[in-house]
Design a protein around this motif. Structure first.
Motif, mmCIF file in Angstrom:
data_model
loop_
_atom_site.group_PDB
_atom_site.id
_atom_site.type_symbol
_atom_site.label_atom_id
_atom_site.label_comp_id
_atom_site.label_asym_id
_atom_site.label_seq_id
_atom_site.Cartn_x
_atom_site.Cartn_y
_atom_site.Cartn_z
ATOM 1 N N THR A 17 -5.962 23.581 1.910
ATOM 2 C CA THR A 17 -6.651 24.477 1.273
ATOM 3 C C THR A 17 -7.291 23.639 -0.102
ATOM 4 O O THR A 17 -8.236 23.886 -0.583
ATOM 5 C CB THR A 17 -5.967 25.772 0.645
ATOM 6 O OG1 THR A 17 -5.322 26.256 1.645
ATOM 7 C CG2 THR A 17 -6.758 26.712 -0.258
ATOM 8 N N ALA A 51 -1.671 29.489 4.695
ATOM 9 C CA ALA A 51 -1.659 29.467 5.986
ATOM 10 C C ALA A 51 -1.059 28.387 6.749
ATOM 11 O O ALA A 51 -1.544 27.222 6.706
ATOM 12 C CB ALA A 51 -3.280 29.799 6.564
ATOM 13 N N GLN A 52 -0.173 28.702 7.825
ATOM 14 C CA GLN A 52 0.204 27.822 8.519
ATOM 15 C C GLN A 52 -0.148 28.441 10.032
ATOM 16 O O GLN A 52 -0.385 29.387 10.251
ATOM 17 C CB GLN A 52 1.813 27.529 8.493
ATOM 18 C CG GLN A 52 1.829 26.954 7.088
ATOM 19 C CD GLN A 52 3.315 26.565 6.788
ATOM 20 O OE1 GLN A 52 4.252 27.449 7.223
ATOM 21 N NE2 GLN A 52 3.556 25.225 5.781
ATOM 22 N N GLY A 80 8.564 22.150 7.363
ATOM 23 C CA GLY A 80 8.356 22.434 6.017
ATOM 24 C C GLY A 80 6.979 22.331 5.611
ATOM 25 O O GLY A 80 6.024 22.612 6.473
ATOM 26 N N GLY A 81 6.603 22.476 4.358
ATOM 27 C CA GLY A 81 5.319 22.605 3.911
ATOM 28 C C GLY A 81 4.805 23.801 3.317
ATOM 29 O O GLY A 81 5.686 24.896 3.629
ATOM 30 N N ASN A 118 0.089 15.356 7.053
ATOM 31 C CA ASN A 118 0.070 16.282 8.324
ATOM 32 C C ASN A 118 0.193 15.669 9.726
ATOM 33 O O ASN A 118 0.620 16.155 10.286
ATOM 34 C CB ASN A 118 -0.795 17.064 7.972
ATOM 35 C CG ASN A 118 -1.081 18.093 7.270
ATOM 36 O OD1 ASN A 118 0.234 18.646 6.763
ATOM 37 N ND2 ASN A 118 -2.060 18.776 6.800
ATOM 38 N N PHE A 135 -9.329 15.506 11.860
ATOM 39 C CA PHE A 135 -9.873 16.182 10.455
ATOM 40 C C PHE A 135 -10.848 15.130 9.996
ATOM 41 O O PHE A 135 -10.331 14.070 9.800
ATOM 42 C CB PHE A 135 -8.588 16.399 9.564
ATOM 43 C CG PHE A 135 -7.806 17.457 9.873
ATOM 44 C CD1 PHE A 135 -8.054 18.811 9.321
ATOM 45 C CD2 PHE A 135 -6.691 17.205 10.703
ATOM 46 C CE1 PHE A 135 -7.154 19.846 9.545
ATOM 47 C CE2 PHE A 135 -5.845 18.273 11.168
ATOM 48 C CZ PHE A 135 -5.927 19.631 10.561
ATOM 49 N N SER A 160 -5.380 16.300 17.276
ATOM 50 C CA SER A 160 -6.210 16.818 16.120
ATOM 51 C C SER A 160 -7.080 15.529 15.436
ATOM 52 O O SER A 160 -6.816 14.639 15.272
ATOM 53 C CB SER A 160 -5.537 17.586 14.920
ATOM 54 O OG SER A 160 -4.462 18.533 15.536
ATOM 55 N N ILE A 211 -6.276 27.610 9.011
ATOM 56 C CA ILE A 211 -5.430 26.723 8.299
ATOM 57 C C ILE A 211 -5.924 26.337 6.883
ATOM 58 O O ILE A 211 -5.397 25.525 5.995
ATOM 59 C CB ILE A 211 -5.246 25.528 9.205
ATOM 60 C CG1 ILE A 211 -6.501 24.867 9.736
ATOM 61 C CG2 ILE A 211 -4.249 25.878 10.407
ATOM 62 C CD1 ILE A 211 -6.310 23.580 10.459
ATOM 63 N N ASP A 265 -5.259 12.228 15.378
ATOM 64 C CA ASP A 265 -3.575 12.026 15.684
ATOM 65 C C ASP A 265 -3.864 12.359 17.406
ATOM 66 O O ASP A 265 -4.504 13.218 17.560
ATOM 67 C CB ASP A 265 -2.620 12.689 14.764
ATOM 68 C CG ASP A 265 -2.976 14.214 14.829
ATOM 69 O OD1 ASP A 265 -2.863 14.855 15.987
ATOM 70 O OD2 ASP A 265 -3.155 14.785 13.675
ATOM 71 N N GLY A 272 -2.006 22.352 1.328
ATOM 72 C CA GLY A 272 -2.459 21.251 1.332
ATOM 73 C C GLY A 272 -3.659 21.074 1.676
ATOM 74 O O GLY A 272 -4.830 20.732 1.027
HETATM 75 P P1 ADP Z 1 1.494 22.447 5.121
HETATM 76 O O1 ADP Z 1 1.347 20.995 5.990
HETATM 77 O O2 ADP Z 1 2.014 22.080 3.711
HETATM 78 O O3 ADP Z 1 1.938 23.556 6.053
HETATM 79 P P2 ADP Z 1 -1.264 22.249 5.143
HETATM 80 O O4 ADP Z 1 -2.606 23.203 4.481
HETATM 81 O O5 ADP Z 1 -1.511 20.723 4.940
HETATM 82 O O6 ADP Z 1 -0.083 22.887 4.857
HETATM 83 O O7 ADP Z 1 -1.559 22.637 6.705
HETATM 84 C C1 ADP Z 1 -1.730 23.995 7.183
HETATM 85 C C2 ADP Z 1 -1.277 24.108 8.706
HETATM 86 O O8 ADP Z 1 -2.313 23.540 9.456
HETATM 87 C C3 ADP Z 1 0.150 23.482 9.008
HETATM 88 O O9 ADP Z 1 1.261 24.066 8.732
HETATM 89 C C4 ADP Z 1 -0.194 23.207 10.390
HETATM 90 O O10 ADP Z 1 -0.066 24.223 11.169
HETATM 91 C C5 ADP Z 1 -1.525 22.695 10.628
HETATM 92 N N1 ADP Z 1 -1.941 21.463 10.602
HETATM 93 C C6 ADP Z 1 -2.337 20.748 9.750
HETATM 94 N N2 ADP Z 1 -2.678 19.496 10.100
HETATM 95 C C7 ADP Z 1 -2.410 19.390 11.376
HETATM 96 C C8 ADP Z 1 -2.313 18.475 12.227
HETATM 97 N N3 ADP Z 1 -2.500 17.186 12.111
HETATM 98 N N4 ADP Z 1 -1.746 18.637 13.576
HETATM 99 C C9 ADP Z 1 -1.529 19.977 13.934
HETATM 100 N N5 ADP Z 1 -1.309 20.947 12.902
HETATM 101 C C10 ADP Z 1 -1.867 20.468 11.749
#
Ligand code: ADP
Length: 408
Positions: A225, A207-208, A218-219, A159, A250, A248, A202, A189, A223
């Motif tokens: 969750t 949820a995106q 994409g995605g 991500n 995490f 961000s 998220i 990041d 992930g």
């Molecule tokens: P995916 O990446 O497959 O869409 P995830 O569950 O991993 O699914 O992430 C969900 C959402 O969280 C992403 O679609 C994005 O909107 C947000 N997100 C996750 N990680 C980041 C990040 N490092 N920077 C910005 N947005 C992020």
């Protein structure tokens, strides 16, 4: 008055009963859904073996750059589809309570290095600076489910790279508190960041940040969750801090106990994951699979490396061929009509015992790709397993252990 009181009490009791029933129904419906999804994703993996496997074989013989580019697109699309299926499979397993963890002595330093290596090309092409900040005191050996923990770190890094524009920077941090026995990791990041209103969302399935994310980046939105549910199973948790436009962070904490370095298990298969070169093997093997295309695919790989083979369509066929011939190895599919691979293996092992025959290595070929299935195969008397869809390299890495390398 008293009558009214009784009436209300009985009505409440009825209501509670109805609610309890509705709760049970909802739980059953949810479990049925998860089971259906798990079965479907399993079914989809099987034809993907045929698609990806044969594209790999066709591409090897192709010289035309345009056609090679097209093969590459099929492979990439197939791999993307597969990773979506794997996510759905994981989530359904977790939700139906069928996911179990397999904690084992793990070298986290190596796990971080191995995970970062997977992104080498991508980082280079996006000119991203990805660095590690690992506390020196992080023990060499910690007891954790390495496959699942790697999955979490992989997701966070993937991500971070996805949402960080070219020229940005990412850091992977880790430290261990010896007193509380808590492992802390973070992936930070300098990317797009996430709006406040989306921060909680998220971690929820599908949820995106906004719906255009899928189109742009994409995605599936699964992930995080899965990561958060896996960490929860490990009694840990994950959080996020983020500022839109700035980046961000995490971060997660998870309780883990340390172990002695000597407890680390060195998997020779994993060490040997490099190219096989111009390897020539010698041997005669049995390929057992009810799908003809799977027999053909494995056969194509075997023939190229000098290995001859017989094929069997199910367990019954396999046992009868085994009675008449001797094989250097047997590739055994798991799910087959008439007799499945587990039962066929049991029968082969008992024939071996009865007639004092040399033990034939049996390699499970399965769409049940989960690491903890390995124990099930070993218990059934199998020696190794490869999961579908497999690559040529995976087949060869296993074969190298059991067949003679006549020239290299
Ligand atoms: P995916 O990446 O497959 O869409 P995830 O569950 O991993 O699914 O992430 C969900 C959402 O969280 C992403 O679609 C994005 O909107 C947000 N997100 C996750 N990680 C980041 C990040 N490092 N920077 C910005 N947005 C992020």
């Amino acid at each position: 008055m008293i009558n009214d009181g009784f009436k209300i009490r009985y009505e409440n009791l009825d209501l509670i009963k109805d609610l309890q029933q509705a709760n049970i129904d909802a739980q059953i419906a949810s479990e049925t859904k998860s089971e259906f999804l798990a079965n479907m994703s399993h079914e989809i993996r099987t034809p993907m073996t045929g698609i990806l496997g044969f594209v790999e074989q066709l591409a090897k013989k192709e010289n035309d750059p345009e056609r090679l580019r097209q093969f590459n697109i099929i492979t990439k699309s197939g791999q993307t589809l597969l990773s979506i299926i794997n996510d759905i499979l994981d989530l359904s397993k977790i939700e139906s309570g069928k996911m179990t963890l397999e904690p084992q002595p793990t070298d986290l330093h190596k796990l971080f290095d191995d995970t970062i290596t997977l992104f080498d090309e991508l980082i280079k092409s996006k000119n991203i600076d990805l660095h590690k900040e690992i506390d020196e005191k992080l023990p060499k050996c910690l007891i954790i489910d390495q496959l699942r923990f790697k999955q979490v770190i992989l997701n966070l890094l993937s991500n971070a790279i996805k949402f960080t524009p070219s020229g940005g920077s990412i850091s992977l941090q880790a430290s261990y508190d010896h007193t509380t026995q808590i492992l802390q990791c973070a992936v930070q990041d300098t990317g797009l960041g996430i709006g406040k209103e989306h921060l909680e969302k998220i971690f929820h399935a599908f949820a995106q940040e906004d719906t255009s994310t899928t189109r742009r980046y994409g995605g599936t939105g699964l992930g995080l969750t899965i990561s958060s549910k896996l960490l929860h199973m490990m009694k840990g948790q994950i959080h996020v801090q983020s500022t839109l436009g700035e980046g961000s962070r995490f971060y997660l904490d998870v309780p883990v106990v340390s172990c002695k370095e000597t407890d680390l298990f060195i998997d020779e298969n994993l060490l040997d994951e490099k190219r096989v070169g111009n390897l020539v093997l010698k041997g005669h093997v049995l390929v057992v699979d009810d799908q003809e295309f799977n027999q053909m695919l494995l056969g194509t790989v075997l023939k190229q490396y000098g290995v001859t083979y017989d094929s069997a369509n199910d367990g019954v066929d396999a046992v009868s061929l085994y009675r008449q011939n001797s094989y250097d190895a047997i590739f055994m599919d798991e799910n087959m009509p008439n007799m499945n691979g587990i039962e066929a293996t049991r029968q082969i092992r008992s024939i071996e015992e009865e007639h004092a025959r040399t033990r034939t290595p049996i390699i499970a070929v399965t769409a049940n790709a989960l690491s903890y299935d390995k124990q099930r195969f070993l218990d059934a008397g199998m020696d190794e397993y490869i999961s579908k869809p497999y690559t040529e390299e995976a087949v060869l890495n296993v074969l190298k252990h059991y067949l003679h390398n006549s020239k290299s």
